[in-house]
Design a protein around this motif. Structure first.
Motif, mmCIF file in Angstrom:
data_model
loop_
_atom_site.group_PDB
_atom_site.id
_atom_site.type_symbol
_atom_site.label_atom_id
_atom_site.label_comp_id
_atom_site.label_asym_id
_atom_site.label_seq_id
_atom_site.Cartn_x
_atom_site.Cartn_y
_atom_site.Cartn_z
ATOM 1 N N GLU A 131 -3.411 -5.371 -5.776
ATOM 2 C CA GLU A 131 -4.379 -6.471 -5.715
ATOM 3 C C GLU A 131 -3.751 -7.691 -5.074
ATOM 4 O O GLU A 131 -2.523 -7.878 -5.096
ATOM 5 C CB GLU A 131 -4.885 -6.804 -7.121
ATOM 6 C CG GLU A 131 -3.838 -7.384 -8.037
ATOM 7 C CD GLU A 131 -4.365 -7.638 -9.436
ATOM 8 O OE1 GLU A 131 -3.670 -8.329 -10.206
ATOM 9 O OE2 GLU A 131 -5.457 -7.141 -9.776
ATOM 10 N N ARG B 254 -3.869 0.349 -3.057
ATOM 11 C CA ARG B 254 -3.613 -1.018 -2.601
ATOM 12 C C ARG B 254 -3.357 -1.928 -3.799
ATOM 13 O O ARG B 254 -4.147 -1.946 -4.743
ATOM 14 C CB ARG B 254 -4.809 -1.557 -1.819
ATOM 15 C CG ARG B 254 -5.011 -0.900 -0.465
ATOM 16 C CD ARG B 254 -6.275 -1.423 0.197
ATOM 17 N NE ARG B 254 -6.374 -0.972 1.577
ATOM 18 C CZ ARG B 254 -7.426 -1.203 2.355
ATOM 19 N NH1 ARG B 254 -8.490 -1.846 1.873
ATOM 20 N NH2 ARG B 254 -7.434 -0.781 3.606
ATOM 21 N N GLN C 252 -8.404 4.609 -3.799
ATOM 22 C CA GLN C 252 -9.544 5.205 -3.109
ATOM 23 C C GLN C 252 -9.127 6.523 -2.473
ATOM 24 O O GLN C 252 -8.009 6.650 -1.951
ATOM 25 C CB GLN C 252 -10.095 4.264 -2.033
ATOM 26 C CG GLN C 252 -10.705 2.986 -2.590
ATOM 27 C CD GLN C 252 -11.254 2.105 -1.480
ATOM 28 O OE1 GLN C 252 -10.562 1.813 -0.494
ATOM 29 N NE2 GLN C 252 -12.497 1.676 -1.625
ATOM 30 N N GLY D 269 -4.484 -2.961 -8.936
ATOM 31 C CA GLY D 269 -4.915 -2.703 -7.569
ATOM 32 C C GLY D 269 -6.069 -1.735 -7.539
ATOM 33 O O GLY D 269 -6.756 -1.522 -8.543
ATOM 34 N N THR D 270 -6.281 -1.128 -6.386
ATOM 35 C CA THR D 270 -7.388 -0.187 -6.206
ATOM 36 C C THR D 270 -6.849 1.158 -5.721
ATOM 37 O O THR D 270 -5.826 1.222 -5.030
ATOM 38 C CB THR D 270 -8.407 -0.710 -5.183
ATOM 39 O OG1 THR D 270 -7.750 -0.897 -3.922
ATOM 40 C CG2 THR D 270 -9.020 -2.022 -5.649
ATOM 41 N N THR E 186 -4.546 7.071 -13.777
ATOM 42 C CA THR E 186 -5.907 6.603 -13.561
ATOM 43 C C THR E 186 -6.862 7.540 -14.289
ATOM 44 O O THR E 186 -6.460 8.570 -14.820
ATOM 45 C CB THR E 186 -6.265 6.627 -12.065
ATOM 46 O OG1 THR E 186 -6.301 8.004 -11.612
ATOM 47 C CG2 THR E 186 -5.251 5.858 -11.237
ATOM 48 N N GLU F 259 -11.209 5.051 -10.937
ATOM 49 C CA GLU F 259 -11.045 4.046 -11.989
ATOM 50 C C GLU F 259 -9.577 3.929 -12.372
ATOM 51 O O GLU F 259 -8.953 4.895 -12.798
ATOM 52 C CB GLU F 259 -11.881 4.434 -13.210
ATOM 53 C CG GLU F 259 -11.696 3.538 -14.417
ATOM 54 C CD GLU F 259 -12.031 2.087 -14.121
ATOM 55 O OE1 GLU F 259 -11.124 1.238 -14.262
ATOM 56 O OE2 GLU F 259 -13.196 1.814 -13.734
ATOM 57 N N THR F 260 -9.015 2.722 -12.203
ATOM 58 C CA THR F 260 -7.584 2.531 -12.445
ATOM 59 C C THR F 260 -7.273 2.121 -13.879
ATOM 60 O O THR F 260 -6.145 2.306 -14.345
ATOM 61 C CB THR F 260 -7.009 1.462 -11.495
ATOM 62 O OG1 THR F 260 -7.697 0.225 -11.698
ATOM 63 C CG2 THR F 260 -7.167 1.896 -10.046
ATOM 64 N N GLU G 253 0.834 -1.203 0.000
ATOM 65 C CA GLU G 253 0.000 0.000 0.000
ATOM 66 C C GLU G 253 0.868 1.253 0.000
ATOM 67 O O GLU G 253 1.907 1.310 0.640
ATOM 68 C CB GLU G 253 -0.904 0.050 1.235
ATOM 69 C CG GLU G 253 -1.996 -0.983 1.245
ATOM 70 C CD GLU G 253 -2.994 -0.736 2.367
ATOM 71 O OE1 GLU G 253 -3.133 0.433 2.765
ATOM 72 O OE2 GLU G 253 -3.609 -1.693 2.832
ATOM 73 N N ASP H 107 -14.006 5.300 -5.022
ATOM 74 C CA ASP H 107 -13.120 4.562 -5.916
ATOM 75 C C ASP H 107 -12.725 5.421 -7.109
ATOM 76 O O ASP H 107 -13.551 6.141 -7.687
ATOM 77 C CB ASP H 107 -13.806 3.296 -6.427
ATOM 78 C CG ASP H 107 -14.047 2.279 -5.318
ATOM 79 O OD1 ASP H 107 -13.190 2.161 -4.423
ATOM 80 O OD2 ASP H 107 -15.108 1.610 -5.341
#
Length: 547
Positions: free
Chosen positions: A160, A158, A100, A97-98, A142, A118-119, A70, A116
């Motif tokens: 995945e 983060r 946020q 990953g994400t 992103t 969008e990546t 992270e 969220d």
């Protein structure tokens, strides 16, 4: 009708100055670039706006969002901003990953929930082998997210979950981009609004909560109220009684001033004939084109809507772009028209009202100064901007200025990626510079930017239905722009892939003339619910063309 047509053409003659004039294309050219001396613009007005770029760091074990793999930033005060995004060094490196973010509304202690970002954004961009696609200025990025006026931020990125080998590493050089769009151009009280409208708050027909807008051959008459946009410019197509649970209604706005009609005597009656040999109109347009048209983007905040007759008359005098030949290696040569076909009435939809870059406040000093063209427009790819739906129509110009800064200054693109944008009220905006009637090469559908145009509907439509006004605006815009190039919106075209994750470079692919981004690339864009309305847009666009 002749008096009405003369008035429309008289208004259009002034608007023509807002469109960069270019010479005919060489038949075998891949793209056309005007020389810097011809396409460089004068210094732009002093338009405010700023970008804060903050490097991300590891989040420690004691952090509220801590954990292996992270990076991010804990809550902090920052200068005001309205749009966020994340960029990194290598544009070819995916972010598995994400992302946020949480933001704090300016001047309050109120923090948003985690949102969220969008990546998967690499499918939006220039073709791999193009000059823009190989630029050293490019970064991975992103999608941008509109969060509104904010002065505090917290972010977590983060990786995945991985298998036995662990989570894949995050890209190097992650940075948080915070974009302040600045104030738009000052409202001009002495200019005519593009159209008057009730803000479009309804969903597209078929969702159970909206009212269908039937296609007609003529542009719809103005409604009674106006959605706010810079320089008093808006376009409108939404029905006044449309409602939606997905989009909150906006407050009514006062009526705009009624402009004095242009005198019918501006254009001689002889110029109203359909054949393009009418000397009076031809001479008038030639005289206008002789003026340095590169100065005019700073003088025209909007282009007015035209009737179908006026659109077809003006189209005869637009500078031609010759179709490419098979020798160019990119597109198949279109069959030559027979004399009967050439003499037939053109299928061109009425030009809709368009807010220009001047109207939404584009800072022309930050983009590349030359215009790059493809030789024709064979298809339109529809996108959603994935910036979220938490904006008002009055804020749409600010959203556009933010996306523009993010595309150019944060992501390293030469200009705004899309050729056009449409807001939730159905207002249509000029995107990438070069002339709304020209085949400007965009950076919107990786692998299929050649011979196409990109339309971004502002919002995210994976689980939220698009407003009816937005879908109708897609139909009106494509009826006009595809019509200029002889394309049937209900037809199909063949394009050659420039490379992507769905079609290898050189693959010939058959598309609907109005296609979704996901048709050319493995992506969710334009969102399932907007994608499901493209059939309606095709049918309506063909009707607007008179088919």
């Amino acid at each position: 009708m002749r008096a009405s047509l003369a008035s429309s053409i008289a208004v259009t003659c002034a608007a023509v100055l807002a469109l960069p004039v270019s010479s005919a294309a060489p038949a075998a050219a891949e793209v056309l670039v005007q020389p810097p001396a011809a396409s460089a613009l004068p210094p732009a007005p002093d338009l405010p706006g700023s970008t804060q770029s903050l490097p991300l760091g590891p989040l420690g074990p004691s952090s509220r969002a801590g954990g292996p793999g992270e990076q991010g930033l804990p809550r902090r005060d920052v200068k005001p901003f309205s749009l966020v995004g994340v960029v990194w060094d290598d544009p070819r490196a995916p972010l598995h990953g994400t992302v946020q973010v949480r933001t704090r509304a300016t001047g309050t202690d109120t923090w948003s929930e985690w949102q969220d970002v969008e990546t998967h954004n690499d499918e939006h961009g220039a073709d791999p082998d193009s000059a823009e696609g190989t630029s050293r200025a490019l970064r991975g990025s992103t999608a941008p997210l509109w969060v509104g006026d904010s002065d505090g931020v917290e972010i977590r990125v983060r990786a995945e979950a991985g298998g036995t080998g662990g989570a894949p590493p995050l890209p190097a050089g992650l940075r948080l981009e915070l974009v302040d769009p600045g104030e738009g151009p000052e409202a001009q009280t002495d200019t005519e609004p593009v159209l008057e409208t009730e803000p479009g708050t309804g969903t597209e027909p078929g969702t159970g909560t909206g009212t269908e807008v039937e296609p007609v051959a003529e542009a719809a008459p103005p409604q009674t109220r106006t959605a706010t946009a810079p320089a008093g410019a808006t376009a409108a197509v939404a029905p006044a009684d449309a409602t939606s649970a997905a989009v909150a209604p906006e407050a009514p706005l006062p009526p705009a001033p009624t402009p004095a009609p242009a005198p019918a005597a501006t254009v001689p009656a002889a110029a109203l004939a359909a054949p393009p040999a009418a000397p009076p109109l031809s001479g008038l347009l030639a005289g206008l084109g002789a003026i340095n048209s590169q100065l005019t983007p700073y003088a025209a905040p909007w282009l007015p809507a035209l009737s179908k007759e006026a659109t077809e008359a003006i189209a005869s005098y637009l500078p031609p772009f010759l179709p490419r030949t098979p020798a160019s290696g990119a597109e198949t040569q279109e069959p030559a028209k027979t004399p009967v076909q050439a003499a037939a009435a053109p299928y061109i939809g009425p030009r809709p009202a368009i807010v220009t870059r001047k109207g939404w406040g584009a800072d022309e000093s930050i983009r590349e100064k030359t215009f790059v063209y493809t030789n024709t427009i064979k298809a339109a790819f529809v996108h959603h901007s994935a910036t979220g739906n938490n904006y008002t129509c009055a804020q749409a110009p600010s959203v556009l200025r933010s996306i523009y800064r993010y595309h150019v200054l944060s992501s390293g693109w030469r200009d705004f990626g899309y050729n056009f944008a449409i807001d939730k009220c159905g207002n249509i905006y000029e995107g990438r510079a070069g002339g709304v009637d020209k085949p400007v090469l965009g950076a919107h559908t990786l692998g299929f930017n050649t011979s196409t145009m990109g339309i971004a509907v502002l919002g995210t439509f994976s689980t939220t239905a698009p407003p009816a006004a937005s879908v109708t605006a897609v139909a009106r815009l494509t009826a006009w722009k595809l019509g200029l190039h002889g394309i049937n919106p209900k037809g199909s075209v063949t394009l050659t892939s420039g490379g992507g994750n769905l079609y290898a470079k050189g693959t010939k692919v058959k598309f609907n003339a109005i296609a979704g981004h996901r048709d050319g690339f493995a992506t969710d864009c334009p969102g399932s619910l907007l994608y499901g309305k493209l059939g309606t847009a095709r049918t309506s666009a063909a009707s607007y063309q008179g088919r």
